[in-house]
Enzyme design. Structure first.
Site, short mmCIF file in Angstrom:
data_model
loop_
_atom_site.label_atom_id
_atom_site.label_comp_id
_atom_site.label_asym_id
_atom_site.label_seq_id
_atom_site.Cartn_x
_atom_site.Cartn_y
_atom_site.Cartn_z
CB CYS A 141 2.19 -0.74 -4.93
SG CYS A 141 2.05 0.64 -6.07
CD1 TRP A 142 -4.59 2.61 -3.43
CD2 TRP A 142 -3.85 4.63 -2.79
NE1 TRP A 142 -5.67 3.46 -3.34
CE2 TRP A 142 -5.24 4.70 -2.95
CE3 TRP A 142 -3.16 5.76 -2.39
CZ2 TRP A 142 -5.96 5.88 -2.71
CZ3 TRP A 142 -3.87 6.93 -2.15
CH2 TRP A 142 -5.27 6.98 -2.32
N GLY A 143 -0.73 2.29 -6.16
CA GLY A 143 -0.77 2.78 -7.54
C GLY A 143 -0.97 4.28 -7.66
#
Ligand SMILES: Cc1cc2nc3c(=O)[nH]c(=O)nc-3n(C[C@H](O)[C@H](O)[C@H](O)COP(=O)(O)OP(=O)(O)OC[C@H]3O[C@@H](n4cnc5c(N)ncnc54)[C@H](O)[C@@H]3O)c2cc1C
Ligand code: SF4
Ligand code: SF4
Lengths: 108, 590
Positions: free
Chosen positions: A41-43
């Site tokens: 996940c990149w956020g």
């Protein structure tokens, strides 16, 4: 840092899957969303903003100093247009909110 | 795996900022002109709605010609910041379009801050303030409305089809529909962005993807071009961002928004000591830490409650992690914001790495045009520069397609540009399918998870090894971004060793096959980065390219572009003279 999906709430609409820039979210046979690659996940929080039933929470993670705060957004009626309300559920049970008017520019 | 063959006039690879705008331009151009039947295909590995750099939103338009300024001022600024190593023709051509593309974005629905008189409110000399949270959905909606544009989401492109140095299509696979695609096209625009994840990131554990640049931009465009012999430029000018510690959120909003200065642990303002160019700001922070005056901060203590509220909101619109951080750990009026340098990225929209193009954005492969972060030579491009390049590349590609179909019409009645080209042969399809099947073949009895349990290589292991090698021997965070020739030689060997192991990887499905190709792309880019770092025998930009064997700047020998091209499997370095002052046009000489 990653997301968690509350499958009890999820209605399987697939919108979170569609917006994830890494295609990390999948829908299982029971039409429930799950994050298949949580460490990737990149956020960006795209999925959270997209979920119509607020089933997804974003958190920072201990390795980057996170303290367990869980975040989601909801659309609420504003005076002129819909506004985005960010909810921050803190560890002590308290909840803080910040309202963002999408029609208003950043000050900075 | 199903096999599908597609044909289009214009293929756009990567539906991000530049790719979406290229589609918009090509479609409207086609509508106005004779090419009304022009078919455009956008292929995107994710979904154009939120893919690429713009997913979380952006805070400002960083490149705009504000009142009283000219495109020339912008070119001068970018040139100075890069210490001369820029292509003036490229910079002029985007600077002259910044305001036009901004007006178009506003028409499409972007909210831009205006004063009482209806003028845009500026931030510093070159920025304007926006609400950029939904900038990507705005672009994507505009693309979806175009009648002659087809979008293929969740299809990863992994190779070009090139014959005699002319591109005639590309190969890809659907990561969720078990389908292989062979796509024939009259012209191709590559717009896959830059490359993240080459170096060990700031947070290598659970939050390894808490990085500034999108971890899903893995350098595919660079790698495919490199392998097919395209000329590339300035890979040695890596981009290292100065960011908020842990969250890796941008700092410009703090510096420019509330005027926060960079201070060391003693509270001394140090930025003036090292200079204020992009690389010097990073270098100053590294140097203060090395000399024992770290950690460093942006001084925000004492800002007003109103300023603080605006900051918390501004970050929610582009880097929400930072707002969460403040809510959990104390707000910026109470504690200064600690800053750190990120791992190095390769990104042509901030520094100057990427395809070597002419002014029309034609690469050195015929029929292949490029736009956005994948293009070199024009740093400080940002959102508006990527849009401008999308527009320029689209116009050039359409012109090329029209010249092909004019040729075609002279020969026969079929007006599709595709038929004129060499077609992708059955053997080429079989070859590419076999390559994928090889990774998948083992899925029956040896899945990704099983391989990991058994201690075999996984993409994850090899990626970590690659990042560790780059970190230690090619100027990563570990060495304060410095490297020597000896270290680079080790890095090269390590990368080659890792590359040799990729063939044995397993994948359970096509998404995991994509992860293998992403690793391969990164390894290819790493080798070019190492070759470029080794070729520039000087230190022109602190931190971005800090060569300890050559700590000084050498204008005599290196006020030049360092370019490269793969020839017979070897990276050949080409030094090229800089464009002349004020030069507006550059052509390739094949
Ligand atoms: C976090 C962040 C914040 C920024 N903030 C600002 C700002 O405030 N102001 C500003 O002016 N600029 C900002 N920038 C810079 C600006 O956003 C970029 O320079 C610009 O968007 C780059 O556009 P691009 O089209 O080259 O790349 P992208 O928009 O990233 O597009 C690349 C696309 O290609 C796709 N792709 C990649 N590989 C493949 C493949 N193999 N097959 C198919 N598709 C593929 C990707 O999924 C992506 O959609 C920011 C950048 C980042 C990362
Ligand atoms: S936050 Fe972004 S990267 Fe992470 S799962 Fe959601 S959409 Fe995907
Ligand atoms: S967007 Fe929400 S409801 Fe829809 S699939 Fe995702 S989690 Fe479920």
């Amino acid at each position: 840092m990653s997301i968690i999906i509350d499958q009890g709430k999820c209605i399987g609409c697939g919108r979170c899957h569609d917006v994830c820039p890494g295609t990390l979210i999948k829908i299982n046979e029971n039409k429930k969303a799950f994050i298949k690659y949580p460490k990737d996940c990149w956020g960006c929080t795209s999925c959270i903003k997209e979920c119509p039933v607020h089933a997804i929470r974003f958190f920072l993670g201990e390795d980057i100093g996170g303290k367990g705060c869980k975040v989601h957004t909801e659309k609420v009626k504003g005076e002129k247009n819909d506004i985005v309300r960010w909810f921050f559920e803190l560890n002590d049970g308290s909840v803080k909110t910040i309202d963002i008017d999408p029609k208003e520019s950043n000050k900075y | 795996m199903k096999i599908e063959r597609l044909k289009t006039d214009l293929l756009i690879i990567g539906g991000g900022t530049a790719g979406c705008y290229a589609a918009i331009t090509a479609a409207s151009n086609a509508a106005e002109n004779k090419g009304a039947g022009l078919k455009i295909l956008v292929v995107e590995k994710a979904n154009i709605k939120r893919s690429g750099c713009l997913a979380a939103g952006v805070n400002a338009l960083n490149a705009y010609i504000t009142e009283g300024r000219t495109p020339k001022d912008y070119v001068e600024y970018a040139k100075k910041d890069a210490d001369g190593i820029v292509r003036e023709d490229l910079l002029y051509s985007i600077s002259e379009k910044f305001n036009e593309v901004t007006a178009h974005l506003e028409k499409l629905g972007l909210v831009i801050l205006k004063d009482k008189d209806g003028k845009y409110v500026t931030r510093g000399n070159r920025n304007i303030k926006i609400n950029g949270e939904n900038i990507k959905p705005i672009l994507a909606d505009a693309v979806k409305k175009l009648p002659n544009v087809t979008v293929l989401n969740h299809v990863n492109i992994f190779d070009f089809s090139v014959h005699d140095n002319r591109i005639d299509g590309a190969f890809g696979f659907g990561i969720e529909n078990d389908t292989f695609y062979a796509i024939e096209a009259g012209a191709v625009i590559i717009a896959t962005g830059g490359a993240a994840g080459l170096y060990r990131p700031n947070n290598p554990g659970f939050s390894r993807h808490k990085m500034w640049y999108p971890p899903f931009n893995t350098g595919a465009g660079y790698a495919m071009g490199i392998r097919h012999g395209a000329e590339m430029t300035t890979f040695e000018m890596r981009f290292i961002a100065l960011r908020c510690k842990d969250t890796i959120a941008p700092t410009g909003t703090l510096a420019q928004g509330v005027g926060a200065k960079q201070v060391n642990a003693l509270g001394e303002v140090y930025e003036t000591k090292y200079g204020i160019s992009t690389s010097e700001r990073v270098y100053g922070t590294v140097a203060e830490n090395l000399e024992g005056r770290g950690p460093c901060y942006l001084r925000t203590v004492g800002i007003t409650p109103e300023q603080e509220e605006s900051l918390l909101k501004a970050y929610l619109n582009m880097a929400p992690s930072q707002t969460i951080r403040w809510i959990e750990n104390g707000t910026p009026s109470k504690a200064n914001v600690e800053i750190e340098g990120t791992e190095p990225y390769i990104v042509g929209g901030h520094t100057a790495s990427g395809y070597w193009v002419d002014t029309k954005r034609a690469t050195t492969i015929e029929g292949l045009y490029a736009a956005g972060d994948v293009v070199g030579g024009a740093p400080q491009k940002y959102v508006t520069g990527a849009l401008a390049e999308g527009e320029i590349a689209a116009k050039s590609a359409v012109e090329y397609i029209e010249s092909l179909s004019a040729l075609q019409q002279a020969q026969g009645p079929d007006i599709s540009s595709v038929n004129l080209l060499e077609k992708i042969s059955e053997e080429e399809v079989t070859e590419h399918v076999a390559e994928i099947e090889k990774f998948l073949g083992k899925r029956i009895n040896n899945t990704f998870e099983k391989a990991r349990d058994e201690g075999g290589d996984t993409v994850e292991h090899l990626e970590e090894e690659m990042q560790a090698a780059m970190d230690a021997y090619a100027g990563g965070i570990k060495t304060g971004y410095r490297y020597s020739e000896n270290q680079l030689a080790i890095a090269r060997k390590e990368i080659e060793k890792i590359e040799a192991r990729v063939g044995d990887l397993h994948a359970a499905d096509l998404q995991e096959v994509m992860y293998i190709y992403e690793l391969k792309e990164r390894l290819t880019v790493c080798k070019s980065v190492i070759a470029h770092l080794a070729a520039r025998h000087e230190t022109r930009w602190h931190s971005f390219a800090e060569n300890t064997d050559y700590p000084e700047k050498d204008n005599e020998r290196f006020r030049k572009y360092v370019n490269s091209r793969l020839e017979n499997g070897q990276i050949k370095i080409i030094l090229r003279e800089l464009t002349a002052e004020g030069q507006r046009n550059y052509e390739h000489h094949h």
